[in-house]
Motif scaffolding. Structure first.
Motif, PDB file in Angstrom:
ATOM      1  N   MET A   1       0.627  -1.210  -0.078  1.00  0.00           N
ATOM      2  CA  MET A   1      -0.002   0.008  -0.065  1.00  0.00           C
ATOM      3  C   MET A   1       0.907   1.435  -0.011  1.00  0.00           C
ATOM      4  SD  MET A   1      -2.891  -1.185   2.815  1.00  0.00           S
ATOM      5  CE  MET A   1      -3.755   0.308   2.487  1.00  0.00           C
ATOM      6  N   GLU A   2       2.173   1.045   0.185  1.00  0.00           N
ATOM      7  CA  GLU A   2       2.949   2.306   0.053  1.00  0.00           C
ATOM      8  C   GLU A   2       3.539   2.607  -1.247  1.00  0.00           C
ATOM      9  OE1 GLU A   2       4.608   3.063   4.549  1.00  0.00           O
ATOM     10  OE2 GLU A   2       5.164   1.268   3.686  1.00  0.00           O
ATOM     11  N   SER A   3       3.652   1.738  -2.047  1.00  0.00           N
ATOM     12  CA  SER A   3       4.306   1.690  -3.195  1.00  0.00           C
ATOM     13  C   SER A   3       3.432   0.960  -4.272  1.00  0.00           C
ATOM     14  CB  SER A   3       5.702   1.053  -3.333  1.00  0.00           C
ATOM     15  OG  SER A   3       6.372   1.211  -4.653  1.00  0.00           O
ATOM     16  N   GLY A   4       2.746   1.609  -5.231  1.00  0.00           N
ATOM     17  CA  GLY A   4       1.973   1.387  -6.116  1.00  0.00           C
ATOM     18  C   GLY A   4       2.510   0.265  -7.146  1.00  0.00           C
ATOM     19  N   GLY A   5       1.613  -0.930  -7.523  1.00  0.00           N
ATOM     20  CA  GLY A   5       2.314  -1.750  -8.520  1.00  0.00           C
ATOM     21  C   GLY A   5       3.105  -3.006  -7.966  1.00  0.00           C
ATOM     22  N   GLU A   6       3.371  -2.957  -6.701  1.00  0.00           N
ATOM     23  CA  GLU A   6       4.099  -3.933  -6.153  1.00  0.00           C
ATOM     24  C   GLU A   6       3.304  -4.979  -5.452  1.00  0.00           C
ATOM     25  OE1 GLU A   6       8.550  -1.880  -4.857  1.00  0.00           O
ATOM     26  OE2 GLU A   6       7.254  -2.338  -3.290  1.00  0.00           O
ATOM     27  N   PHE A   7       3.366  -6.195  -5.390  1.00  0.00           N
ATOM     28  CA  PHE A   7       2.413  -7.174  -4.709  1.00  0.00           C
ATOM     29  C   PHE A   7       3.110  -8.454  -4.856  1.00  0.00           C
ATOM     30  CE2 PHE A   7       1.818  -7.758  -9.418  1.00  0.00           C
ATOM     31  CZ  PHE A   7       1.878  -9.071  -9.706  1.00  0.00           C
ATOM     32  N   VAL A   8       2.987  -9.562  -4.014  1.00  0.00           N
ATOM     33  CA  VAL A   8       3.535 -10.729  -3.751  1.00  0.00           C
ATOM     34  C   VAL A   8       2.309 -11.854  -4.154  1.00  0.00           C
ATOM     35  CG1 VAL A   8       4.621 -12.601  -2.121  1.00  0.00           C
ATOM     36  CG2 VAL A   8       5.377 -10.085  -2.229  1.00  0.00           C
ATOM     37  N   LYS A   9       2.704 -12.811  -4.798  1.00  0.00           N
ATOM     38  CA  LYS A   9       1.787 -13.978  -4.822  1.00  0.00           C
ATOM     39  C   LYS A   9       1.910 -15.029  -4.155  1.00  0.00           C
ATOM     40  CE  LYS A   9       1.913 -14.679  -9.434  1.00  0.00           C
ATOM     41  NZ  LYS A   9       1.435 -15.233 -10.567  1.00  0.00           N
ATOM     42  N   VAL A  10       1.122 -15.724  -3.439  1.00  0.00           N
ATOM     43  CA  VAL A  10       1.155 -16.905  -2.321  1.00  0.00           C
ATOM     44  C   VAL A  10       0.674 -17.736  -3.028  1.00  0.00           C
ATOM     45  CG1 VAL A  10       1.176 -17.625   0.051  1.00  0.00           C
ATOM     46  CG2 VAL A  10       1.870 -15.282  -0.351  1.00  0.00           C
ATOM     47  N   ALA A  11       1.251 -19.062  -3.246  1.00  0.00           N
ATOM     48  CA  ALA A  11       0.560 -20.235  -4.119  1.00  0.00           C
ATOM     49  C   ALA A  11      -0.237 -20.977  -2.829  1.00  0.00           C
ATOM     50  CB  ALA A  11       1.731 -21.057  -4.815  1.00  0.00           C
ATOM     51  N   PRO A  12      -1.157 -21.701  -3.459  1.00  0.00           N
ATOM     52  CA  PRO A  12      -1.812 -22.522  -2.682  1.00  0.00           C
ATOM     53  C   PRO A  12      -0.820 -23.499  -1.935  1.00  0.00           C
ATOM     54  CG  PRO A  12      -3.132 -22.534  -4.830  1.00  0.00           C
ATOM     55  CD  PRO A  12      -1.742 -21.802  -4.752  1.00  0.00           C
ATOM     56  N   ARG A  13      -1.154 -23.551  -0.361  1.00  0.00           N
ATOM     57  CA  ARG A  13      -0.425 -24.443   0.420  1.00  0.00           C
ATOM     58  C   ARG A  13       0.762 -24.090   0.832  1.00  0.00           C
ATOM     59  NH1 ARG A  13       0.597 -29.165  -1.147  1.00  0.00           N
ATOM     60  NH2 ARG A  13       0.464 -28.881  -3.394  1.00  0.00           N
ATOM     61  N   ARG A  14       1.243 -22.912   0.346  1.00  0.00           N
ATOM     62  CA  ARG A  14       2.665 -22.614   0.743  1.00  0.00           C
ATOM     63  C   ARG A  14       2.557 -22.068   2.093  1.00  0.00           C
ATOM     64  NH1 ARG A  14       6.551 -21.104  -2.647  1.00  0.00           N
ATOM     65  NH2 ARG A  14       7.835 -20.720  -0.864  1.00  0.00           N
ATOM     66  N   ARG A  15       3.791 -22.278   2.693  1.00  0.00           N
ATOM     67  CA  ARG A  15       3.898 -21.844   4.288  1.00  0.00           C
ATOM     68  C   ARG A  15       4.892 -20.873   4.475  1.00  0.00           C
ATOM     69  NH1 ARG A  15       4.755 -26.716   8.840  1.00  0.00           N
ATOM     70  NH2 ARG A  15       4.640 -25.426  10.500  1.00  0.00           N
ATOM     71  N   ASP A  16       4.359 -19.914   5.649  1.00  0.00           N
ATOM     72  CA  ASP A  16       5.422 -19.139   6.020  1.00  0.00           C
ATOM     73  C   ASP A  16       6.325 -18.301   5.122  1.00  0.00           C
ATOM     74  OD1 ASP A  16       4.778 -19.541   8.943  1.00  0.00           O
ATOM     75  OD2 ASP A  16       6.169 -21.163   8.887  1.00  0.00           O
ATOM     76  N   ILE A  17       5.386 -17.633   4.297  1.00  0.00           N
ATOM     77  CA  ILE A  17       6.322 -16.863   2.942  1.00  0.00           C
ATOM     78  C   ILE A  17       6.401 -15.531   3.610  1.00  0.00           C
ATOM     79  CG2 ILE A  17       5.814 -15.596   0.726  1.00  0.00           C
ATOM     80  CD1 ILE A  17       6.333 -18.759   0.641  1.00  0.00           C
ATOM     81  N   PRO A  18       7.739 -15.089   3.667  1.00  0.00           N
ATOM     82  CA  PRO A  18       8.156 -13.733   4.217  1.00  0.00           C
ATOM     83  C   PRO A  18       7.781 -12.675   3.404  1.00  0.00           C
ATOM     84  CG  PRO A  18      10.024 -15.126   3.962  1.00  0.00           C
ATOM     85  CD  PRO A  18       8.975 -15.915   3.181  1.00  0.00           C
ATOM     86  N   ILE A  19       6.941 -11.675   4.082  1.00  0.00           N
ATOM     87  CA  ILE A  19       6.265 -10.561   3.270  1.00  0.00           C
ATOM     88  C   ILE A  19       7.132  -9.405   3.840  1.00  0.00           C
ATOM     89  CG2 ILE A  19       4.284  -9.080   2.760  1.00  0.00           C
ATOM     90  CD1 ILE A  19       3.998 -12.030   1.979  1.00  0.00           C
ATOM     91  N   PRO A  20       7.629  -8.411   2.756  1.00  0.00           N
ATOM     92  CA  PRO A  20       8.605  -7.410   2.998  1.00  0.00           C
ATOM     93  C   PRO A  20       7.777  -6.136   3.291  1.00  0.00           C
ATOM     94  CG  PRO A  20       8.640  -7.825   0.822  1.00  0.00           C
ATOM     95  CD  PRO A  20       7.706  -8.891   1.156  1.00  0.00           C
ATOM     96  N   PHE A  21       6.506  -6.121   3.012  1.00  0.00           N
ATOM     97  CA  PHE A  21       5.776  -4.724   3.052  1.00  0.00           C
ATOM     98  C   PHE A  21       5.139  -4.474   4.709  1.00  0.00           C
ATOM     99  CE2 PHE A  21       4.009  -6.639  -1.256  1.00  0.00           C
ATOM    100  CZ  PHE A  21       5.328  -6.388  -1.809  1.00  0.00           C
ATOM    101  N   GLU A  22       5.517  -3.284   4.874  1.00  0.00           N
ATOM    102  CA  GLU A  22       5.282  -2.875   6.164  1.00  0.00           C
ATOM    103  C   GLU A  22       3.748  -2.521   6.373  1.00  0.00           C
ATOM    104  OE1 GLU A  22       6.679   0.712   9.653  1.00  0.00           O
ATOM    105  OE2 GLU A  22       7.226   0.567   7.633  1.00  0.00           O
ATOM    106  N   LEU A  23       3.273  -1.830   5.155  1.00  0.00           N
ATOM    107  CA  LEU A  23       1.910  -1.717   5.252  1.00  0.00           C
ATOM    108  C   LEU A  23       1.294  -2.410   3.845  1.00  0.00           C
ATOM    109  CD1 LEU A  23      -0.688  -0.157   6.250  1.00  0.00           C
ATOM    110  CD2 LEU A  23       0.046   1.846   4.809  1.00  0.00           C
TER     111      LEU A  23
END
Length: 267
Positions: free
Chosen positions: A80-102
């Motif tokens: 939400m702090e930088s337009g256009g950035e996103f992370v996809k988390v595939a089905p059944r994926r576990r403990d994916i680190p997310i670097p976004f603060e907001l």
């Protein structure tokens, strides 16, 4: 960190939103579930198996992790702090680190797609004395040049929250930079020249875009936008370089142009 149910994805069913919040300390986790009775997403402590859960959010030191509990659906996490950035988390994926603060977590449910705002842990930064003295590899762009204003106009929709595929056409860039004023209008040839200059000389996206064969006329616009947003060369702070959007007052209906009825003859 804080989790907050923020409603349903625009374009879905319109219904009232039930406010739900969850506070997590470091090492704690929460299961995101769909509450059918309240028609909202709610949160429960992560204490074991999750037969009816959608996802698990876990607070870590300096970041947070996401587990996708669904067997088929892919989840999206938007920055939400930088337009256009996103992370996809595939089905059944576990403990994916997310670097976004907001961030905004998009979770599909049978009645639509719910949104959860995530206010993550404060990130850690190196001390200035520990920084590397080597030169950066990203190109340096001159923000006073017209090519940079063209680039900002191309990136504007995604910086304002539109989907990643929203890239303006050349005609839309001309209209945006001129703001409807003929005296400030830039030519189509000039816009194309600036896009070519960005693609081939400044950002050199032709080396990795894989579309330089010319089969698609718009690949350069897509490639320079993706490169600029991913590398942080253009951000929301640059939107002030574009003309402010003019809002005209709403005008009432004009007089009717229908012909007046012929006068009735008096007998």
């Amino acid at each position: 960190m804080t989790l907050q149910f923020s409603g349903w994805l625009p374009g879905g069913p319109t219904r009232p939103t039930t406010a739900r919040r969850c506070e997590l300390a470091g090492g704690e986790g929460a299961v995101v579930r769909y509450d059918e009775r309240a028609d909202s997403l709610d949160f429960a402590p992560d204490t074991g198996p999750h037969p009816h859960g959608l996802a698990v959010v876990t607070a870590r030191d300096g970041h947070w992790c996401l587990t996708n509990l669904h067997a088929e659906d892919t989840y999206f996490v938007e920055n939400m702090e930088s337009g256009g950035e996103f992370v996809k988390v595939a089905p059944r994926r576990r403990d994916i680190p997310i670097p976004f603060e907001l961030a905004r977590l998009i979770l599909p449910v049978p009645r639509g797609a719910g949104m959860v705002k995530v206010f993550g842990p404060e990130p850690h930064y190196l001390a200035p004395s520990a920084l590397s003295g080597s030169a950066a590899n990203w190109p340096r762009l001159d923000e006073d040049c017209m090519y940079f204003r063209v680039l900002v106009a191309l990136c504007e929709p995604q910086l304002r929250g539109c989907p990643p595929g929203a890239v303006p056409t050349v005609a839309e860039v001309i209209e945006r930079l001129g703001d409807g004023r003929p005296a400030y209008r830039i030519s189509r040839a000039a816009v194309n020249h600036h896009i070519d200059y960005l693609a081939m000389h400044k950002l050199r996206v032709g080396e990795w875009a894989g579309a330089a064969d010319g089969k698609r006329s718009y690949w350069k616009r897509e490639a320079v936008v993706a490169m600029a947003l991913r590398s942080g060369l253009v951000g929301e702070q640059h939107l002030r370089m574009l003309p402010s959007r003019r809002v005209t007052a709403r005008q009432g209906p004009g007089p009717s142009r229908l012909p007046a009825p012929p006068p009735r003859s008096r007998r």
